[in-house]
Design an enzyme around this catalytic site. Structure first.
Site, PDB file in Angstrom:
ATOM      1  CE  LYS A  17     105.089  17.659 -46.324  1.00  0.00           C
ATOM      2  NZ  LYS A  17     103.880  16.848 -46.618  1.00  0.00           N
ATOM      3  NE  ARG A  92     101.778  18.684 -40.867  1.00  0.00           N
ATOM      4  CZ  ARG A  92     102.654  17.817 -41.366  1.00  0.00           C
ATOM      5  NH1 ARG A  92     103.930  18.102 -41.374  1.00  0.00           N
ATOM      6  NH2 ARG A  92     102.244  16.680 -41.871  1.00  0.00           N
ATOM      7  NE  ARG A 131     104.193   7.826 -46.497  1.00  0.00           N
ATOM      8  CZ  ARG A 131     104.081   9.139 -46.232  1.00  0.00           C
ATOM      9  NH1 ARG A 131     104.642  10.034 -47.011  1.00  0.00           N
ATOM     10  NH2 ARG A 131     103.391   9.525 -45.181  1.00  0.00           N
ATOM     11  NE  ARG A 164     104.535   8.345 -41.648  1.00  0.00           N
ATOM     12  CZ  ARG A 164     104.558   9.597 -42.091  1.00  0.00           C
ATOM     13  NH1 ARG A 164     105.540   9.994 -42.870  1.00  0.00           N
ATOM     14  NH2 ARG A 164     103.599  10.439 -41.785  1.00  0.00           N
ATOM     15  NE  ARG A 175      99.373  11.715 -42.135  1.00  0.00           N
ATOM     16  CZ  ARG A 175      99.929  10.801 -42.930  1.00  0.00           C
ATOM     17  NH1 ARG A 175      99.398   9.582 -43.015  1.00  0.00           N
ATOM     18  NH2 ARG A 175     100.983  11.105 -43.640  1.00  0.00           N
TER      19      ARG A 175
END
Ligand code: ADP
Ligand code: ZN
Length: 216
Positions: A17, A92, A131, A164, A175
């Site tokens: 996203k 969400r 990431r 992160r 998540r």
């Protein structure tokens, strides 16, 4: 120019996203509204909302609807959103989606398309745990699939890259299960209203080309 300019990006964590948003805002000049980014900025500033959110985010859970909805309401009223916007990571939950409708109706506008970035869970975990984010700008990298030219340094602004706190394996798995339980129902929600578009590609440049075809 986008003819469909008010967009929602739906997708699991790691679906792309943020990456696709960055491509779209550079190309079309639409506003980027990432609730994750807004929340991380609150956490960094140490505001009361940020303090409340930090613990929840670290666990990979969702912060209360009320908190994110009021942040989004404020952001949507800013003038740059009149050229179009990408909602990245919001809504969400179904209550968030209902609130969004009400806020947009008050502003005299509406959603044109909910773009669903569909990616397999096994692939998502691989992407999330590798990431890297830039401290200085919005750039996103991946140690395996999209590495920076120089290890640990942003190609664009030369700032340091970091992982992160919620991209650890354990939190990433939480998540994903939160996505399946609370966010997945939105796919049906927008499908029923004729607003859903499911991307056929998974590569970022291929998705950008595909979206140009349906949104311009
Ligand atoms: P990702 O999509 O990769 O999980 P985000 O940056 O969108 O990352 O979100 C990070 C975290 O911020 C989420 O796990 C959640 O705790 C919180 N968050 C972001 N957006 C929302 C939202 N719309 N509702 C509730 N919590 C949110
Ligand atoms: Zn950077």
């Amino acid at each position: 120019m986008l003819t469909k300019k008010n967009l929602i990006f739906l997708g699991a964590p790691g679906a792309g996203k943020g990456t696709i948003s960055n491509i779209m805002i550079a190309k079309y000049g639409v506003a980027h509204i990432s609730t994750g980014d807004i929340l991380r900025a609150e956490v960094a500033k140490g505001t009361p909302a940020g303090k409340e959110a930090a613990v929840i985010m670290k666990a990979g859970k969702l912060v209360p609807d009320e908190l994110v909805c009021s942040m989004v309401k404020t952001r949507l009223a800013e003038p740059d959103c009149a050229n179009g916007f990408i909602l990245d990571g919001f809504p969400r939950t179904i209550p968030q989606a209902d609130r969004l409708d009400a806020v947009l109706a008050e502003l005299g506008t509406k959603i044109d398309c909910a773009v669903y970035l569909k990616v397999e869970d096994s692939e998502l975990i691989e992407r999330l745990t590798a990431r890297l984010n830039c401290r200085g700008c919005d750039a996103i990298y991946n140690k395996r699939f999209m590495p920076p030219k120089v290890e640990g340094i942003c190609d664009k602004c030369k700032s340091e890259l970091f992982q992160r706190a919620d991209d650890s394996l354990e939190t990433a798995q939480n998540r994903l299960s939160v996505f399946h339980q609370q966010t997945q129902p939105l796919i049906d929600y927008y499908e029923k209203r004729g607003l859903l578009y499911t991307c056929k590609n998974t590569d970022k440049d291929a998705i950008a080309a595909e979206l140009a075809g349906i949104l311009e």
